[in-house]
Motif scaffolding. Sequence first.
Motif, PDB file in Angstrom:
ATOM      1  N   GLY A 169      48.908  37.907  50.271  1.00  0.00           N
ATOM      2  CA  GLY A 169      50.093  38.316  51.009  1.00  0.00           C
ATOM      3  C   GLY A 169      50.393  39.797  51.031  1.00  0.00           C
ATOM      4  N   VAL A 170      49.353  40.653  50.932  1.00  0.00           N
ATOM      5  CA  VAL A 170      49.536  42.098  51.083  1.00  0.00           C
ATOM      6  C   VAL A 170      49.371  42.444  52.558  1.00  0.00           C
ATOM      7  N   MET A 224      45.622  51.516  50.517  1.00  0.00           N
ATOM      8  CA  MET A 224      46.137  51.885  49.201  1.00  0.00           C
ATOM      9  C   MET A 224      45.514  51.001  48.119  1.00  0.00           C
ATOM     10  N   MET A 225      45.407  49.681  48.414  1.00  0.00           N
ATOM     11  CA  MET A 225      44.821  48.756  47.446  1.00  0.00           C
ATOM     12  C   MET A 225      43.343  49.055  47.238  1.00  0.00           C
ATOM     13  N   LEU A 226      42.636  49.434  48.301  1.00  0.00           N
ATOM     14  CA  LEU A 226      41.223  49.789  48.194  1.00  0.00           C
ATOM     15  C   LEU A 226      41.055  51.023  47.311  1.00  0.00           C
ATOM     16  N   LYS A 227      41.903  52.032  47.538  1.00  0.00           N
ATOM     17  CA  LYS A 227      41.814  53.268  46.752  1.00  0.00           C
ATOM     18  C   LYS A 227      42.069  52.985  45.272  1.00  0.00           C
ATOM     19  N   LEU A 228      43.097  52.196  44.973  1.00  0.00           N
ATOM     20  CA  LEU A 228      43.403  51.877  43.576  1.00  0.00           C
ATOM     21  C   LEU A 228      42.260  51.093  42.928  1.00  0.00           C
ATOM     22  N   THR A 229      41.663  50.162  43.677  1.00  0.00           N
ATOM     23  CA  THR A 229      40.549  49.374  43.147  1.00  0.00           C
ATOM     24  C   THR A 229      39.365  50.280  42.823  1.00  0.00           C
ATOM     25  N   GLY A 234      42.979  56.944  34.042  1.00  0.00           N
ATOM     26  CA  GLY A 234      42.933  55.504  34.262  1.00  0.00           C
ATOM     27  C   GLY A 234      44.266  54.833  34.009  1.00  0.00           C
ATOM     28  N   MET A 235      45.067  55.419  33.106  1.00  0.00           N
ATOM     29  CA  MET A 235      46.387  54.864  32.821  1.00  0.00           C
ATOM     30  C   MET A 235      47.279  54.925  34.060  1.00  0.00           C
ATOM     31  N   GLY A 236      47.204  56.038  34.772  1.00  0.00           N
ATOM     32  CA  GLY A 236      48.016  56.178  35.980  1.00  0.00           C
ATOM     33  C   GLY A 236      47.664  55.137  37.032  1.00  0.00           C
ATOM     34  N   VAL A 237      46.373  54.800  37.115  1.00  0.00           N
ATOM     35  CA  VAL A 237      45.930  53.770  38.071  1.00  0.00           C
ATOM     36  C   VAL A 237      46.573  52.433  37.718  1.00  0.00           C
ATOM     37  N   LEU A 238      46.510  52.053  36.439  1.00  0.00           N
ATOM     38  CA  LEU A 238      47.104  50.784  36.012  1.00  0.00           C
ATOM     39  C   LEU A 238      48.604  50.754  36.261  1.00  0.00           C
ATOM     40  N   LEU A 239      49.273  51.851  35.968  1.00  0.00           N
ATOM     41  CA  LEU A 239      50.735  51.896  36.165  1.00  0.00           C
ATOM     42  C   LEU A 239      51.097  51.786  37.651  1.00  0.00           C
ATOM     43  N   ASP A 240      50.272  52.357  38.522  1.00  0.00           N
ATOM     44  CA  ASP A 240      50.518  52.226  39.968  1.00  0.00           C
ATOM     45  C   ASP A 240      50.352  50.775  40.413  1.00  0.00           C
ATOM     46  N   PHE A 241      49.340  50.096  39.884  1.00  0.00           N
ATOM     47  CA  PHE A 241      49.161  48.670  40.173  1.00  0.00           C
ATOM     48  C   PHE A 241      50.382  47.870  39.717  1.00  0.00           C
ATOM     49  N   PHE A 242      50.841  48.147  38.501  1.00  0.00           N
ATOM     50  CA  PHE A 242      51.987  47.413  37.958  1.00  0.00           C
ATOM     51  C   PHE A 242      53.214  47.593  38.840  1.00  0.00           C
ATOM     52  N   ALA A 243      53.471  48.833  39.230  1.00  0.00           N
ATOM     53  CA  ALA A 243      54.652  49.104  40.052  1.00  0.00           C
ATOM     54  C   ALA A 243      54.583  48.340  41.376  1.00  0.00           C
ATOM     55  N   TYR A 244      53.403  48.312  41.984  1.00  0.00           N
ATOM     56  CA  TYR A 244      53.258  47.634  43.276  1.00  0.00           C
ATOM     57  C   TYR A 244      53.482  46.131  43.136  1.00  0.00           C
ATOM     58  N   PHE A 245      52.811  45.518  42.180  1.00  0.00           N
ATOM     59  CA  PHE A 245      52.870  44.056  42.096  1.00  0.00           C
ATOM     60  C   PHE A 245      54.176  43.545  41.505  1.00  0.00           C
ATOM     61  N   LYS A 246      54.904  44.373  40.771  1.00  0.00           N
ATOM     62  CA  LYS A 246      56.252  43.957  40.342  1.00  0.00           C
ATOM     63  C   LYS A 246      57.127  43.705  41.569  1.00  0.00           C
ATOM     64  N   ASN A 247      56.963  44.549  42.587  1.00  0.00           N
ATOM     65  CA  ASN A 247      57.724  44.361  43.834  1.00  0.00           C
ATOM     66  C   ASN A 247      57.292  43.097  44.561  1.00  0.00           C
ATOM     67  N   VAL A 248      55.970  42.813  44.558  1.00  0.00           N
ATOM     68  CA  VAL A 248      55.471  41.596  45.206  1.00  0.00           C
ATOM     69  C   VAL A 248      56.045  40.356  44.519  1.00  0.00           C
ATOM     70  N   ILE A 303      43.773  41.415  38.889  1.00  0.00           N
ATOM     71  CA  ILE A 303      42.375  40.964  38.909  1.00  0.00           C
ATOM     72  C   ILE A 303      42.058  40.204  40.182  1.00  0.00           C
ATOM     73  N   THR A 304      43.037  39.473  40.722  1.00  0.00           N
ATOM     74  CA  THR A 304      42.802  38.756  41.982  1.00  0.00           C
ATOM     75  C   THR A 304      42.619  39.751  43.126  1.00  0.00           C
ATOM     76  N   ALA A 305      43.444  40.790  43.130  1.00  0.00           N
ATOM     77  CA  ALA A 305      43.414  41.767  44.227  1.00  0.00           C
ATOM     78  C   ALA A 305      42.196  42.685  44.157  1.00  0.00           C
ATOM     79  N   THR A 306      41.667  42.923  42.951  1.00  0.00           N
ATOM     80  CA  THR A 306      40.560  43.877  42.806  1.00  0.00           C
ATOM     81  C   THR A 306      39.207  43.165  42.769  1.00  0.00           C
ATOM     82  N   ALA A 307      39.021  42.316  41.741  1.00  0.00           N
ATOM     83  CA  ALA A 307      37.758  41.575  41.643  1.00  0.00           C
ATOM     84  C   ALA A 307      37.580  40.657  42.843  1.00  0.00           C
ATOM     85  N   GLY A 308      38.701  40.250  43.456  1.00  0.00           N
ATOM     86  CA  GLY A 308      38.644  39.354  44.608  1.00  0.00           C
ATOM     87  C   GLY A 308      38.044  39.966  45.854  1.00  0.00           C
TER      88      GLY A 308
END
Length: 410
Positions: free
Chosen positions: A161-162, A169-174, A194-208, A245-250
């Motif tokens: 549902g993105v 943006m999701m491609l770049k983060l992956t 790498g920490m900043g990448v993880l924190l950006d993922f967290f911020a995005y998916f908290k909203n989802v 993991i679903t959004a990246t490895a997927g």
Amino acid sequence: MHRSTDILDPAIMGNETTMHALFDHLRDNDPVVYLDHPDYEPFWVLTRHEDVKYVSQNNDLFINNPRTVIVPQEFEKMLLEQFGTRNGLETLIHMDNPKHRKLRSVTRDWFKPTPIGKLTPMIEAIAHEYVDKMEAMGGECDFVKDVALLYPLRIIMKIIGVVPEEEQMMLKLTQELFGGQDPDQGRGNEVGDGMGVLLDFFAYFKNVVEDRKNNPTDDLATVLANAIVDGSPMEELDQISYFIITATAGHDTTSATTSGGLKALLDFPEQLDKLRANPDLANAAAREMIRWVSPVRHMMRTCTEDVEFHGQIIRKGESLAIWYPAANRDERAIVDPHKFDIERDNRNQMAFGYGGHMCLGQHLAVLEIEIFFKVLLSRIDWIELAAEPKWVEAMFVGGLKSMPVRYAFT
């Protein structure tokens, strides 16, 4: 001259030629080797098919926590401080039973062959969309950047549902997450990037998660956002990690297999001709592409008691890394493993893992690859390399980052 420490060199491990030369050497001469490097906590390296399989099917003897992927010690300390775990994330690949079994059950039914099969019309439409794009580009494109990266991305983003506007943006983060060591894909050279990448993922998916709790739909995001585990809502770290993991490895692993699969067909043109003449072989071809590319390079495990491999004792508490591309080219288990053969029986290949942690999305990955090549080969007249392919420099998830091709449509 092959050195075991080359396994820690992303440039060697990213490139299929140098990686497999190293694995061939290790399987024959040093199938269980101890690596002690100043930047990493020591670990053992296992490269033979029988050993990778044994580790994979004995989940109580070889546990996923606390080390799941090879990570520099300095970054492990930062992750522990930020997230309370040396892995940073808490996804299915990081968990042991009983927690793993409980969280895997949240989406297990969703990823079974029958529900996945119902996605066929959607996947076919997206495959035609990207083959249309190739046709519109006038006979030349970078197959990785223009097609292979984007086709599975569009599919998994629709599933969770993105919206299309956020796919780039999701491609770049992956790419920053999996290709962090690559000079073209990493966010930077500092350990903490790498920490900043993880924190950006967290911020995005908290909203989802918040959105799907308030506005549920029939997508996978709604299943994850509203999941109940042991009578309570899923823990936030578990939930956001599940999304990541679903959004990246997927998509990233399927992208790598789609582009690596096309390269294999071009390297073995008799197999390309065979697949074009027999579209019914597309399912078997997809499975051979997955064995051939083995995009997930390794996983780490930690021993819960002493264990012996080929005369070497690995002690309780010590870690080991199992290498899937090495297992998938082991002539002790696979006949003529360096030959790409779309009619091969691939039941013993290891690219999806094995045992309790076998890839949850395997049926979706096979279907996406099968459909894409059916569509492409039904429409294209010929295709060839236009320049030398380039590889992502990576130790964990690898594949091509560029492959210019020339082609003509019928």
